[in-house]
Design a protein around this motif. Structure first.
Motif, PDB file in Angstrom:
ATOM      1  N   VAL A 117     -17.776   5.609  -4.454  1.00  0.00           N
ATOM      2  CA  VAL A 117     -18.087   5.073  -5.950  1.00  0.00           C
ATOM      3  C   VAL A 117     -19.733   4.260  -5.727  1.00  0.00           C
ATOM      4  O   VAL A 117     -20.388   3.545  -4.992  1.00  0.00           O
ATOM      5  CB  VAL A 117     -16.678   4.195  -6.377  1.00  0.00           C
ATOM      6  N   PHE A 126     -12.109   0.967 -10.702  1.00  0.00           N
ATOM      7  CA  PHE A 126     -12.623   1.626  -9.295  1.00  0.00           C
ATOM      8  C   PHE A 126     -13.815   0.410  -9.734  1.00  0.00           C
ATOM      9  O   PHE A 126     -14.935   0.823 -10.634  1.00  0.00           O
ATOM     10  CB  PHE A 126     -12.806   2.373  -8.940  1.00  0.00           C
ATOM     11  N   ILE A 132     -13.108   6.798  -3.963  1.00  0.00           N
ATOM     12  CA  ILE A 132     -11.849   7.627  -4.516  1.00  0.00           C
ATOM     13  C   ILE A 132     -11.325   9.404  -4.011  1.00  0.00           C
ATOM     14  O   ILE A 132     -12.791   9.298  -3.233  1.00  0.00           O
ATOM     15  CB  ILE A 132     -12.123   7.677  -6.039  1.00  0.00           C
ATOM     16  N   PHE A 157     -18.060   9.800 -13.759  1.00  0.00           N
ATOM     17  CA  PHE A 157     -16.239   8.885 -13.672  1.00  0.00           C
ATOM     18  C   PHE A 157     -16.002   9.057 -14.930  1.00  0.00           C
ATOM     19  O   PHE A 157     -16.827   8.829 -15.737  1.00  0.00           O
ATOM     20  CB  PHE A 157     -16.163   8.182 -12.314  1.00  0.00           C
ATOM     21  N   VAL A 195      -8.231  12.245 -10.632  1.00  0.00           N
ATOM     22  CA  VAL A 195      -8.302  11.230  -9.445  1.00  0.00           C
ATOM     23  C   VAL A 195      -7.102  11.474  -8.906  1.00  0.00           C
ATOM     24  O   VAL A 195      -6.543  11.078 -10.042  1.00  0.00           O
ATOM     25  CB  VAL A 195      -8.926   9.936 -10.178  1.00  0.00           C
ATOM     26  N   ILE A 198      -6.896   5.383  -5.704  1.00  0.00           N
ATOM     27  CA  ILE A 198      -8.504   4.807  -5.634  1.00  0.00           C
ATOM     28  C   ILE A 198      -8.505   3.725  -5.037  1.00  0.00           C
ATOM     29  O   ILE A 198      -7.421   3.332  -4.482  1.00  0.00           O
ATOM     30  CB  ILE A 198      -8.667   3.757  -7.634  1.00  0.00           C
ATOM     31  N   ASN A 200     -10.663   0.401  -3.415  1.00  0.00           N
ATOM     32  CA  ASN A 200     -11.566  -0.157  -3.769  1.00  0.00           C
ATOM     33  C   ASN A 200     -11.843  -0.886  -3.032  1.00  0.00           C
ATOM     34  O   ASN A 200     -13.276  -1.397  -2.678  1.00  0.00           O
ATOM     35  CB  ASN A 200     -10.992  -1.644  -4.778  1.00  0.00           C
TER      36      ASN A 200
END
Length: 203
Positions: A117, A126, A132, A157, A195, A198, A200
């Motif tokens: 990302v 996110f 992702i 996204f 998706v 996720i 992060n």
């Protein structure tokens, strides 16, 4: 017992599936594997079967196990441990993300791709710098699903909102306005996948 002709045909289908899942061409894949294109072409069309050496090269280039590519019996991508899968990054297939398969509920692990990302458009869902995981087999625009789209070479996204006359593509970051897409313009949308995970924070 499967005869040689049937076995060769099934191998060619698995090889074509691997090449398609990587989003590459047979010619590009042959370079990646270090095998002549005419040889790979013959494998893809069921004209011949690979030697053991070439089978190893094909499996490595495709990020799949030798056993699965040869027999279709193992589904974990590039994995010796059946509880682990290796997911290639969508534009950097030589870079892999190791995941516990129990964390992901998808039928085909080969359809998974990771994307880094690089935008705050979906913050706080996110975050910039996170990763992702998407299912490239799932390209349906379903209400409230998170999707990855591609437009002019860039990944977008968005969260989907289904309307009576089309869809609205939303950002979880309120700084970005929604994008309304009428049903007649839906064909212009290239949905890369939905998706499914996720992450992060990446160590």
């Amino acid at each position: 017992m499967i005869n040689k002709k049937q076995s060769t045909k099934e191998f060619s289908e698995r090889l074509k599936h691997v090449i398609a899942a990587l989003g590459t061409t047979g010619r590009e894949f042959s370079k990646r594997a270090g095998i002549g294109y005419s040889t790979v072409h013959n494998y893809m069309h069921g004209s011949s079967s690979p030697t053991l050496d070439n089978l190893v090269l094909l499996a490595k280039a495709g990020n799949v196990s030798i056993e699965w590519l040869a027999t279709g019996q193992q589904s974990s991508m590039g994995s010796i441990d059946s509880d682990v899968t290796y997911v290639p990054f969508i534009d950097h297939a030589d870079e892999m993300l190791k995941l516990d398969v129990q964390l992901i509920d998808v039928k085909d692990l080969h359809s998974l791709r990771a994307i880094k990302v690089n935008t705050d458009v979906m913050t706080p869902t996110f975050l910039t710098g996170g990763v992702i995981i998407i299912d490239t087999n799932d390209i349906n625009l379903t209400d409230n699903k998170l999707v990855v789209l591609k437009q002019s070479g860039n990944y977008l996204f968005k969260r989907v909102q289904v309307l009576i006359d089309g869809v609205r593509l939303l950002s979880d970051n309120d700084s970005y306005p929604p994008i309304a897409v009428p049903f007649e313009d839906m064909k212009s949308i290239n949905v890369v996948g939905n998706v499914v995970m996720i992450i992060n924070k990446i160590n």
